[in-house]
Design a protein around this motif. Structure first.
Motif, short mmCIF file in Angstrom:
data_model
loop_
_atom_site.label_atom_id
_atom_site.label_comp_id
_atom_site.label_asym_id
_atom_site.label_seq_id
_atom_site.Cartn_x
_atom_site.Cartn_y
_atom_site.Cartn_z
N LYS A 23 2.44 2.86 -0.88
CA LYS A 23 3.25 3.85 -1.60
C LYS A 23 2.51 4.41 -2.82
CE LYS A 23 6.59 0.89 -2.15
NZ LYS A 23 5.98 -0.22 -1.38
N ALA A 25 -0.67 4.32 -3.41
CA ALA A 25 -1.86 5.04 -2.95
C ALA A 25 -1.47 6.46 -2.52
CB ALA A 25 -2.51 4.29 -1.79
N THR A 41 -4.99 0.80 -6.57
CA THR A 41 -3.55 0.80 -6.79
C THR A 41 -3.15 -0.49 -7.48
OG1 THR A 41 -2.82 -0.35 -4.80
CG2 THR A 41 -3.32 2.00 -4.57
N ASP A 168 -5.79 4.68 10.18
CA ASP A 168 -7.26 4.60 10.22
C ASP A 168 -7.72 3.24 10.76
OD1 ASP A 168 -6.05 3.85 7.62
OD2 ASP A 168 -8.06 3.05 7.21
N VAL A 243 -3.56 7.19 4.31
CA VAL A 243 -3.93 7.65 2.97
C VAL A 243 -5.44 7.55 2.79
CG1 VAL A 243 -3.58 7.33 0.48
CG2 VAL A 243 -1.70 6.88 2.08
P1 GTP Z 1 3.81 -2.28 -3.89
O1 GTP Z 1 3.48 -1.58 -5.17
O2 GTP Z 1 3.58 -3.74 -3.93
O3 GTP Z 1 5.18 -1.95 -3.41
O4 GTP Z 1 2.78 -1.73 -2.76
P2 GTP Z 1 2.46 -0.24 -2.34
O5 GTP Z 1 3.29 0.14 -1.18
O6 GTP Z 1 2.50 0.66 -3.51
O7 GTP Z 1 0.98 -0.36 -1.76
P3 GTP Z 1 -0.39 0.15 -2.45
O8 GTP Z 1 -0.39 1.61 -2.63
O9 GTP Z 1 -0.64 -0.72 -3.62
O10 GTP Z 1 -1.42 -0.18 -1.26
C1 GTP Z 1 -1.64 -1.48 -0.77
C2 GTP Z 1 -3.04 -1.56 -0.17
O11 GTP Z 1 -3.12 -0.77 1.02
C3 GTP Z 1 -4.13 -1.04 -1.10
O12 GTP Z 1 -5.25 -1.90 -1.00
C4 GTP Z 1 -4.45 0.33 -0.53
O13 GTP Z 1 -5.77 0.73 -0.79
C5 GTP Z 1 -4.25 0.09 0.95
N1 GTP Z 1 -3.96 1.33 1.71
C6 GTP Z 1 -3.09 2.31 1.38
N2 GTP Z 1 -3.10 3.28 2.31
C7 GTP Z 1 -4.00 2.93 3.25
C8 GTP Z 1 -4.46 3.53 4.48
O14 GTP Z 1 -4.03 4.61 4.91
N3 GTP Z 1 -5.39 2.83 5.20
C9 GTP Z 1 -5.88 1.64 4.77
N4 GTP Z 1 -6.81 1.05 5.54
N5 GTP Z 1 -5.48 1.04 3.63
C10 GTP Z 1 -4.55 1.68 2.87
#
Ligand code: GTP
Length: 261
Positions: A23, A25, A41, A168, A243
């Motif tokens: 989210k 990201a 993130t 991806d 993302v």
């Molecule tokens: P909370 O804040 O705990 O609710 O998590 P969140 O949903 O905000 O997730 P966040 O954006 O912190 O991403 C979690 C992990 O997933 C990070 O290491 C990102 O880099 C990774 N990530 C996000 N989008 C993608 C994607 O499209 N592909 C891959 N391979 N990794 C991703």
């Protein structure tokens, strides 16, 4: 980051989903534009809104509403990133409840982001489906109350995008499997909750009873499907994307959001 006065006047899209779905990201990438590279993130602990101004991306697909913005037109909205952690979920649902009855600042749509690579793991699937079940039930209760009050169906529910992220990764499930896995797991969750309801002796037959308000989708149906939410004016779309890395990217999500402002 927007100042407070403009925050209250912009249409809002709520970004929800389990921890680690991506989210923050996605929000960061949208804030910086579709071509920006994502940065590190952090774990989100509170709702956090960012202001986004963007031209509606052009595409072959048509806007679902004729009154919606057209391709190339500039739209401005707030994207509210929310914490994924289960213990903080009340804050997310409060934001939905706090939606004013006036049109300004209203949550127009909800994006439920999930990690499509994690959904083949039973624990992750259970977590994601439990969150989705609870989210949809909150939206359904709000919609039911409005339907009973005589509002037109189209104005009762909020559109929901189930955004299947991380396409991806080669382990990611395709959108169709994300949909069927989530529906099957929500079916199980619904059945186990209703069993508890029945055991507690709540009357299940009365129309508008507590049992019906606690039951997600078509009442007493065997299998839950996203289409059942249409009865409450809640349209659910499932679209895959990513993302980071190589894949379809975020364009289709972006478009979905812009069309629902
Ligand atoms: P909370 O804040 O705990 O609710 O998590 P969140 O949903 O905000 O997730 P966040 O954006 O912190 O991403 C979690 C992990 O997933 C990070 O290491 C990102 O880099 C990774 N990530 C996000 N989008 C993608 C994607 O499209 N592909 C891959 N391979 N990794 C991703």
């Amino acid at each position: 980051t927007a100042n407070v006065s403009s925050l209250t006047n912009l249409p809002t899209i709520l970004l929800v989903g389990p921890s680690g779905a991506g989210k923050t990201a996605l929000a960061t990438r949208m804030e910086r534009g579709p071509d920006a590279q994502p940065t590190e993130t952090h774990t989100t602990t509170n709702n956090h809104s960012i202001e986004i101004e963007t031209p509606v991306p052009s595409s072959s697909s048509e806007s679902p509403s004729s009154s919606g913005p057209s391709a190339g037109e500039h739209v401005k909205f707030l994207l509210t990133d929310t914490p994924g952690h289960g213990k903080l979920r009340a804050r997310v649902f409060n934001r939905l409840d706090a939606m004013g009855e006036n049109d300004k600042g209203r949550v127009r749509a909800v994006v439920f982001l999930c990690d499509a690579a994690a959904l083949s793991d039973p624990d992750s699937l259970r977590h994601a489906a439990a969150y989705l079940h609870d989210l949809l039930l909150v939206l359904q209760r709000r919609a039911s109350a409005r339907i009973r009050a005589g509002a037109p169906l189209a104005k009762c529910g909020n559109p929901v995008l189930v955004a299947a992220n991380k396409l991806d990764l080669f382990t990611a499930l395709p959108g169709t499997a994300v949909k069927s896995n989530l529906e099957a797991e929500v079916t199980r969750i619904r059945a186990s909750r209703s069993k508890r309801l029945l055991d507690s002796g709540v009357g299940a037959d009365e129309v508008g009873s507590e049992a019906q308000d606690d039951w997600l989708g078509e009442y007493a149906s065997q299998k839950f499907t996203f289409e059942q939410m249409g009865e409450f004016g809640i349209d659910i779309d499932v679209i895959g994307g990513n993302v980071t890395g190589e894949g379809p990217g975020i364009e289709k999500w972006w478009q979905w959001m812009a069309y629902r402002l």
